[in-house]
Each structure stands twice: as structure tokens, then as C-alpha cells.
Write an enzyme that holds these catalytic residues in place. Structure first.
Site, PDB file in Angstrom:
ATOM      1  N   ASP A  71       1.151  -7.185  -4.336  1.00 20.05           N
ATOM      2  CA  ASP A  71       1.516  -8.686  -4.269  1.00 20.05           C
ATOM      3  C   ASP A  71       1.148  -9.231  -5.526  1.00 20.05           C
ATOM      4  OD1 ASP A  71       1.919 -10.887  -2.766  1.00 20.05           O
ATOM      5  OD2 ASP A  71      -0.072 -11.136  -1.524  1.00 20.05           O
ATOM      6  N   SER A  72       1.929 -10.391  -5.507  1.00 20.96           N
ATOM      7  CA  SER A  72       1.842 -11.259  -6.617  1.00 20.96           C
ATOM      8  C   SER A  72       0.540 -11.851  -7.230  1.00 20.96           C
ATOM      9  CB  SER A  72       2.854 -12.103  -6.883  1.00 20.96           C
ATOM     10  OG  SER A  72       2.677 -13.097  -6.001  1.00 20.96           O
ATOM     11  N   GLY A  74      -0.356 -14.870  -5.414  1.00 17.28           N
ATOM     12  CA  GLY A  74       0.070 -16.271  -5.027  1.00 17.28           C
ATOM     13  C   GLY A  74      -0.934 -16.552  -3.630  1.00 17.28           C
ATOM     14  N   PHE A  75      -0.540 -15.585  -2.684  1.00 17.79           N
ATOM     15  CA  PHE A  75      -1.147 -15.722  -1.391  1.00 17.79           C
ATOM     16  C   PHE A  75      -2.994 -15.676  -1.578  1.00 17.79           C
ATOM     17  CE2 PHE A  75      -3.391 -14.155   2.529  1.00 17.79           C
ATOM     18  CZ  PHE A  75      -3.050 -15.207   3.378  1.00 17.79           C
ATOM     19  N   GLN A 166       9.665 -18.777   1.545  1.00 17.78           N
ATOM     20  CA  GLN A 166       8.852 -19.652   2.343  1.00 17.78           C
ATOM     21  C   GLN A 166       9.420 -20.821   2.952  1.00 17.78           C
ATOM     22  OE1 GLN A 166       5.531 -19.634   2.401  1.00 17.78           O
ATOM     23  NE2 GLN A 166       5.124 -18.018   1.159  1.00 17.78           N
ATOM     24  N   CYS A 281      -4.252  11.146  20.856  1.00 17.08           N
ATOM     25  CA  CYS A 281      -4.206  11.055  19.475  1.00 17.08           C
ATOM     26  C   CYS A 281      -4.805  12.428  18.725  1.00 17.08           C
ATOM     27  CB  CYS A 281      -5.337  10.002  18.879  1.00 17.08           C
ATOM     28  SG  CYS A 281      -5.176   9.885  17.183  1.00 17.08           S
ATOM     29  N   CYS A 283      -5.548  12.997  15.647  1.00 18.90           N
ATOM     30  CA  CYS A 283      -6.300  12.559  14.101  1.00 18.90           C
ATOM     31  C   CYS A 283      -7.603  13.318  14.171  1.00 18.90           C
ATOM     32  CB  CYS A 283      -6.535  11.128  14.069  1.00 18.90           C
ATOM     33  SG  CYS A 283      -8.132  10.353  14.845  1.00 18.90           S
ATOM     34  N   CYS A 286     -10.156  12.193  16.546  1.00 21.01           N
ATOM     35  CA  CYS A 286     -10.284  12.451  17.926  1.00 21.01           C
ATOM     36  C   CYS A 286     -10.379  13.916  18.138  1.00 21.01           C
ATOM     37  CB  CYS A 286      -8.841  11.744  18.539  1.00 21.01           C
ATOM     38  SG  CYS A 286      -8.978  10.073  18.349  1.00 21.01           S
ATOM     39  N   HIS A 312      -8.791   7.172  12.219  1.00 23.86           N
ATOM     40  CA  HIS A 312      -8.256   6.990  13.582  1.00 23.86           C
ATOM     41  C   HIS A 312      -7.337   5.862  13.477  1.00 23.86           C
ATOM     42  CE1 HIS A 312      -7.241   6.678  17.708  1.00 23.86           C
ATOM     43  NE2 HIS A 312      -7.558   5.453  17.611  1.00 23.86           N
TER      44      HIS A 312
END
Ligand SMILES: [Zn+2]
Length: 345
Positions: A71-72, A74-75, A166, A281, A283, A286, A312
Site C-alpha cells: 500500500d502506498s 496514503g491511508f 476515490q 476445518c 487446519c 483444528c 485457524h
């Protein structure tokens, strides 16, 4: 993409500061993660992108040889920094870590992402807060478009670049932004500025409005939205890529996603429960541990609690996306959506 194939719709686990919290990269591979998201803002402030570069770039630094999207920043500048001053050529902001002053413009955002060496870079955008007046949203939008143009000019070979749409909740602004970005031409298109406090119906309206306007021959990425009910709406609309801290953050807080709905593992009722967290599940958690044990680890604040819960939750998410892809290729997505909409809401 040279570092690997990304099957879509894809979920990107979030490794904000160069690590998906509580997980090793081998564990991420084992549960089938194909791409991770990392953050320019955080890595720029600590340890510093030059340090990451001197240690071999972000892939080597974090021992991950599959694709990374950055991500740049900005956020984060808009959401984390207490003090910021937006100008036409970028943002002055105060570090949330030590109060030092910094500047992030299109040039800086592209430079940092290039030095980090991510496979997909994002343009710097002006993430419009909610609520915003039409005038404010339009000003903000023009900055986003101008910055996108500058970022595109600075794009380096070998690194894909996505534009960010945006325009707040205004359909005319969203449409205008998409037209401008498509004119500039990007490798993929992301919709940002949603899930920033607006009512859910508004968010869904914008999801349905923007998706069909984006080029179908490029990845369409809905930023920061990972509630599975919202994901179902967005995939139905046409989005291909998602990221969200929900599975990892909730895991650390003891909220677990299962095929029977959400489980709050701290509840008394699980104290002597010998069953697995989710019988459906497969995983590691689990297959090997009881609900009673997971509750005990959580109540005792053991490190293993965060690890097993995260394994999980991420496995559940990636599996959900795998099953969703299968349902799409077999032409039964609507059936999948109807079944899961109830469980995840
Ligand atoms: Zn599991």
C-alpha cells in the site's frame, strides 16, 4: 507475475510491518497464501526502507518469495498520523511512533515502494474521510487523480502499479475518477475510501456501482474490506482482490470464524469442550487441539493462543476463498453465496 500465480478472487493476508502477526512465512505457505499485503508507511518509518533494501529487499527481509502488494501509505497517513497537512504535491505528517515530521508525495511513495521491491505498488491517494461534502470530496478527488498521474510516470519496469478510485459516496465522482484513471492506464484498479464509517447499505451501493465500471481485463481490488458478508456482495459485483486485518486481529482477540459462525473462545461453555474448534476445518489447530485447550491458552494469555487462533482464522479465510473460486468455476456461486451469507452475517 514472476513470483507466482494469484488465483482470484484472492484474499491477501495483511503483513503490515513486514510480518503477518504470529505467523511464519512457512505457515502462510502451508495454508495456501499466494500474496501478502505490506505497508509503505510503516516500513518507511520503521526500520526505514533503506534498511530493508540493505537487507536484500522486502521479500528477502521477511523470507517470502511469493508476490507482495504494498500500500502506498496514503491511508495510514490519513488514519494514524495525528498531525497532517495536505498540499497539492503531497502530505506533511507527524510520525505516530516518535512525533518526527515527514513528507509523503507521489514521488516519495513510488520511490519507497520501488526500494522495497514489491510486485504490486499502489498509487498515493488522498483517502477522503467520511462524511465529506461534495466540494471537499471533489477537491480530494482531483488530488488523487493528479497524484495517480504522477505515480504512473514514475512507475518502474517489473513492478505493477494499481490506480485507486476515490470519490466518497458520490457516484458521479466515483465514475469521473474511474474514467480518469482508465485514461491514464494502470495494471489494476482498486476502490478505496470505503468502510470508513459509512452505513453498510451505502458501502454496498458503491461496491455495486463501481465494479461494473472497472475494466474487466484488469484485476479489481476492493481495499480494506474483508467481512465475508461484504466479500460475497463484492465478488458478486465483480471484485477480484481483497485484504483485511479481520482474520488476524480477531484471532488475537479470541474471535474465531468457523463453518458454524463466529466463536468467542473465551466463553465459559468451552471450558471442558473436548471437540475441535471447527469440525469441518482441516487446519493444524483444528486437527490437534480442543476448544477447551484453546480457551485455556486464551484465558492464560499464552503466546501459543495467538499463533493457533491466527493459523485457524487465516486457514478459514483462504479456504473460504478457495471454495468460492470453485463455486464460480462450477457455476454455482449464487448457491454458495446464499449458504454462507447466513453463516457469516
Ligand atoms: Zn481450523
Amino acid at each position: 507475475m514472476s513470483r507466482g500465480v494469484i488465483h482470484t478472487p484472492a484474499f491477501m493476508p495483511v503483513g503490515t510491518i513486514g510480518t503477518v502477526k504470529a505467523m511464519s512465512t512457512d505457515e502462510l505457505k502451508e495454508i495456501g497464501a499466494e500474496i501478502l499485503l505490506s505497508n509503505t508507511y510503516h516500513l518507511y518509518l520503521r526500520p526505514g526502507h533503506e534498511i530493508v533494501a540493505s537487507l536484500g529487499g522486502l521479500h528477502k527481509f521477511m523470507n517470502w518469495d511469493r508476490p507482495i502488494l504494498t500500500d502506498s501509505g496514503g491511508f495510514q497517513v490519513f488514519s494514524l498520523s495525528a498531525l497532517r497537512k495536505i498540499e497539492d504535491d503531497g502530505v506533511h505528517f507527524k510520525s505516530h511512533l516518535d512525533g518526527s515530521m515527514h513528507f509523503l508525495g507521489p514521488k516519495e511513495a513510488m520511490e519507497i515502494q520501488s526500494v522495497l521491491g514489491s510486485d504490486i505498488a499502489m498509487v498515493l491517494d488522498d483517502c477522503t474521510p467520511y462524511p465529506a461534502t461534495p466540494e471537499y470530496a471533489m477537491d480530494s478527488l482531483f488530488r488523487t487523480i493528479k497524484w495517480a498521474e504522477q505515480c504512473r510516470e514514475l512507475q518502474k519496469e517489473g513492478q505493477a502499479l494499481f490506480g485507486i478510485v476515490q470519490g466518497s459516496l458520490y457516484e458521479n465522482l466515483r465514475k469521473k475518477c474511474i474514467e480518469e484513471l482508465v485514461d491514464i492506464g494502470f495494471d489494476g484498479y482498486a476502490v478505496g475510501g470505503l468502510s470508513v464509517g459509512e452505513p453498510k447499505e451505502e458501502m454496498h451501493r458503491l461496491i455495486r456501482f463501481t465494479a461494473p465500471l472497472l475494466p474487466v481485463d484488469r484485476p479489481r481490488y476492493l481495499m480494506g474490506i474483508g467481512d465475508l458478508g461484504d466479500v460475497l456482495v463484492a465478488v458478486d459485483a465483480g471484485f477480484d482482490m481483497f485484504d483485511c486485518v479481520m482474520p488476524t486481529r480477531n484471532a488475537r482477540n479470541g474471535t474465531l470464524f468457523t463453518s458454524q459462525g463466529r466463536v468467542s473462545i473465551k466463553r465459559e461453555e468451552y471450558k471442558a469442550d473436548r471437540g475441535p474448534l471447527d469440525p469441518d476445518c482441516g487446519c493444524y489447530t483444528c486437527r490437534n487441539y480442543s476448544r477447551g485447550y484453546l480457551r485455556h491458552l486464551f484465558m492464560s494469555r499464552e503466546i501459543l493462543s495467538m499463533r493457533l487462533n491466527t493459523i485457524h482464522n487465516l486457514h478459514f479465510y483462504l479456504n473460504f476463498f478457495r471454495n468460492m473460486r470453485e463455486s464460480i468455476s462450477e457455476g454455482r456461486f449464487m448457491e454458495f453465496r446464499t449458504r454462507w451469507q447466513e453463516i457469516v452475517s
